[in-house]
Design a protein around this motif. Structure first.
Motif, PDB file in Angstrom:
ATOM      1  N   ARG A  28      -4.644   1.170  10.194  1.00  0.00           N
ATOM      2  CA  ARG A  28      -3.838   1.277   8.977  1.00  0.00           C
ATOM      3  C   ARG A  28      -2.909   2.498   9.064  1.00  0.00           C
ATOM      4  O   ARG A  28      -3.264   3.484   9.713  1.00  0.00           O
ATOM      5  CB  ARG A  28      -4.763   1.411   7.757  1.00  0.00           C
ATOM      6  CG  ARG A  28      -5.771   0.279   7.620  1.00  0.00           C
ATOM      7  CD  ARG A  28      -6.635   0.399   6.378  1.00  0.00           C
ATOM      8  NE  ARG A  28      -7.285   1.712   6.239  1.00  0.00           N
ATOM      9  CZ  ARG A  28      -8.019   2.079   5.180  1.00  0.00           C
ATOM     10  NH1 ARG A  28      -8.191   1.228   4.182  1.00  0.00           N
ATOM     11  NH2 ARG A  28      -8.578   3.268   5.121  1.00  0.00           N
ATOM     12  N   PRO A  29      -1.734   2.504   8.488  1.00  0.00           N
ATOM     13  CA  PRO A  29      -1.162   1.440   7.666  1.00  0.00           C
ATOM     14  C   PRO A  29      -0.372   0.389   8.432  1.00  0.00           C
ATOM     15  O   PRO A  29       0.234  -0.479   7.813  1.00  0.00           O
ATOM     16  CB  PRO A  29      -0.247   2.227   6.733  1.00  0.00           C
ATOM     17  CG  PRO A  29       0.253   3.356   7.589  1.00  0.00           C
ATOM     18  CD  PRO A  29      -0.922   3.737   8.450  1.00  0.00           C
ATOM     19  N   GLU A  85      -1.471  -2.078   4.564  1.00  0.00           N
ATOM     20  CA  GLU A  85      -1.074  -0.959   3.729  1.00  0.00           C
ATOM     21  C   GLU A  85      -2.273  -0.431   2.955  1.00  0.00           C
ATOM     22  O   GLU A  85      -3.188  -1.175   2.616  1.00  0.00           O
ATOM     23  CB  GLU A  85       0.026  -1.381   2.748  1.00  0.00           C
ATOM     24  CG  GLU A  85       1.367  -1.659   3.403  1.00  0.00           C
ATOM     25  CD  GLU A  85       2.453  -1.949   2.380  1.00  0.00           C
ATOM     26  OE1 GLU A  85       2.141  -1.922   1.171  1.00  0.00           O
ATOM     27  OE2 GLU A  85       3.602  -2.194   2.780  1.00  0.00           O
TER      28      GLU A  85
END
Length: 640
Positions: A271-272, A276
């Motif tokens: 992530r991201p 997200e």
């Protein structure tokens, strides 16, 4: 000026107490006002008054908290610590039926209870203050005047150990850093820096027991920060931490290890880039600091990204932001969030130190800026705002950090205060009671059915009619028999929390009604002492022709979106429904995702994305989701 010995200090303190009419066990002859208590203690022990006030503000905001202990066993305005049985073993992850991982594609994970470690010296400063003053520990805990004197004695003793003789506040940086109880340089410095920043800016407030206290601003104060090197503290292991430089943050990694047919205690991700980060989740630990660190380093336990210590705001990071921690009991939310555990106990009317609030706010501001997380209550959630995933998991979800977490103060520190943005015609309310004066009559803090000690709270209660003696609303997820909610401390069936937004359903005199779990709920909202402010935004309502629509606990894709190697995850409605004609505040509109991560080898982990879109709404106390195809999104403004 020569420093008296510790024995001499004890004799002087007892003699001074008797001379001004105070015995060690009697606070009835308190000087006129709390302000004078600080001035008298500062003069008695040779501590600059501004230093004493600054330290006390960072520890307690000058509150007494009715003699109840903080989460790190601290008592009174000076947070003198006297370790007590309230610091029991385990954490909130050990209780209830919630699976912290929250993914029904894997077997439920039930963590082992932890054993408390209560041996840390910083949990026993009341004993040291008792030795310095000759005042017994119980009096130091319960008597605000003696508590302040005990804190002043400790500060003077720290300054004496440094061999510094000065009445200039700038020369007390090392003593203030030592008072924090921190064992590493960065945390001690962070605490002292906050104290001196408070002294430079000045502050005034009325305490929880009605005492007006003021710390005058000293804008040109320049403390001698070089004193930190003389404290003999260990250097902070920042290593791989993701924290602002101004925080005392260290790297204490959670293990990613395989054992038997399972692994723990988090999942690797990217992530991201892969997903997200939409949420930051606020927890409390229900455990002492030492127990918390012991458990998060256990591969068979669960994990969270950060822990924050009560006494000094120290931060430890355990899991990188790119990876998924097992913390919120909802796999969709886990895969989209960062979790912060705060040393604390939600079931008791305890308090959180200003030092911890400030460290947490700095960290959340940093994370929100880095990951584009909006600073509002649709994205900064309490664990209690995270929904169950399917009907069977709703009842076992946790309720920390509880009704005593001061969301209004927290968001003030975040630089995102809850302010009104309209009129009654704007269509929404943001919950915003006066925390200090608003004291709901909760029960069960210590014994089931017994009233809790009165304490400030950000929770507002909903009734079925616009009167205080009307029944509470019904949450069929928590009360499947259809009975109304209760005032038990953990029962948020009919409870709104500071910063949450709800759509206005009606108004009558000093009462306002909102839509809540498919019902109309009334709360007392008088003009002279409002518990909410008028707001505006977007609301979701069922499309024309729909009698009601389903509500979900996670935003999973449709079946056709899954590749052949990933088992399809059911899109299962919760036991609630959203009736026609009702409106709910919109938190965000999002796509559908499922992170398939059920093997230790992360090379085949997969993010599944669908075409279905969801709308996050404030449906009850928890945030939930509706299919975007089922609702119309409209401005909240009410028709004239």
């Amino acid at each position: 000026m020569s420093w008296p010995s510790r024995t001499t200090v004890t004799v002087i303190v007892i003699a001074t107490s008797l001379a001004i009419g105070m015995t060690p066990a009697n606070a009835e002859n308190e000087p006129a006002g709390r302000q004078q208590a600080y001035a008298a203690a500062a003069a008695e022990f040779g501590v600059p008054e501004s230093v004493l006030l600054g330290v006390s503000y960072l520890e307690s905001r000058w509150d007494t908290n009715a003699g109840t202990p903080s989460t790190s066993a601290g008592y009174g305005p000076m947070h003198l610590t006297d370790v007590v049985a309230a610091n029991a073993g385990g954490t909130h992850h050990d209780h209830g039926t919630e699976d912290p991982r929250g993914d029904d594609a894997r077997p439920a994970l039930h963590p082992r209870p932890g054993e408390p470690d209560l041996s840390a010296p910083n949990l026993r400063t009341a004993a040291e203050a008792a030795e310095l003053t000759g005042i017994d520990r119980r009096t130091l805990r319960e008597d605000p005047v003696q508590n302040i004197r005990g804190g002043a004695a400790l500060l003077a003793d720290h300054q004496r150990d440094l061999g510094i003789r000065s009445s200039d506040p700038a020369d007390w940086y090392g003593a203030v850093a030592r008072y924090s109880g921190a064992t590493d340089t960065a945390t001690a410095a962070a605490f002292a820096d906050e104290v001196f920043a408070t002294m430079a800016q000045g502050v005034a407030r009325v305490t929880d027991d009605g005492q007006a206290v003021r710390l005058a601003a000293r804008p040109n104060l320049e403390p001698d920060t070089a004193q930190l090197d003389r404290l003999g503290l260990r250097q902070t292991n920042r290593h791989e931490t993701e924290c602002p430089r101004s925080l005392g943050c260290e790297w204490i990694p959670a293990p990613y290890e395989e054992f038997g047919d399972d692994y723990g205690n988090h999942d690797l991700a990217n992530r991201p880039e892969s997903q997200e980060i939409d949420y930051i989740i606020i927890h409390d630990t229900e455990a002492s600091w030492e127990t918390t660190l012991d458990l998060v380093q256990d591969p068979t336990y669960v994990s969270w990204q950060y822990s924050l210590r009560s006494a000094d705001g120290h931060v430890a990071q355990h899991v990188k932001a790119k990876d998924v921690a097992w913390q919120a009991g909802n796999w969709y939310v886990n895969s989209k969030s960062i979790g912060l555990e705060h040393e604390g106990f939600a079931a008791n009317p305890t308090w959180y130190t200003e030092a911890m609030y400030r460290s947490s706010a700095k960290l959340v501001r940093y994370l929100a800026d880095k990951h584009d997380v909006p600073l509002d209550r649709a994205h900064v959630l309490g664990h209690d705002n995270v929904s169950g995933t399917i009907p069977s998991t709703v009842r076992g979800m946790h309720w920390d950090p509880g009704p005593y977490w001061d969301w209004a103060h927290y968001f003030d520190l975040l630089g995102a205060p809850f302010r009104g943005t309209g009129t009654p015609a704007s269509g929404l309310v943001t919950i915003r009671p006066d925390y200090a004066r608003h004291k709901p009559a909760f029960t069960g803090c210590e014994t089931a059915g017994e009233p809790c000690a009165p304490h400030g709270s950000g929770s507002v209660i909903l009734h079925t009619e616009p009167r205080a003696d009307a029944p509470l609303l019904t949450d069929i997820g928590l009360h499947p028999d259809g009975s109304p909610g209760t005032m038990h401390i953990s029962d948020h069936s009919s409870r709104m929390e500071t910063g949450q937004r709800y759509a206005i359903a009606d108004r009558e005199g000093d009462w306002t009604a909102v839509w809540y779990l498919g019902q109309k709920g009334w709360f007392h909202n008088p003009k002279r002492q409002p518990t909410a402010v008028w707001s505006m935004g977007m609301v979701a309502t069922p499309k024309r022709g729909e009698a009601s629509i389903p509500v979900y606990g996670r935003a999973y894709p449709e079946a056709s979106a899954y590749p052949s190697h990933v088992p399809v995850q059911a899109v299962t409605p919760l036991q609630y429904s959203l009736p026609a004609g009702q409106k709910y505040a919109v938190g965000l509109v999002t796509g559908s995702e499922y992170y398939w991560a059920v093997t230790f080898d992360a090379t085949n982990h997969t993010v599944v994305r669908g075409k279905t879109r969801y709308v996050q709404i404030q449906f009850g106390h928890r945030a939930m989701y509706v299919n975007a195809a089922d609702v119309d999104l409209r401005p909240s403004v009410l028709p004239l």
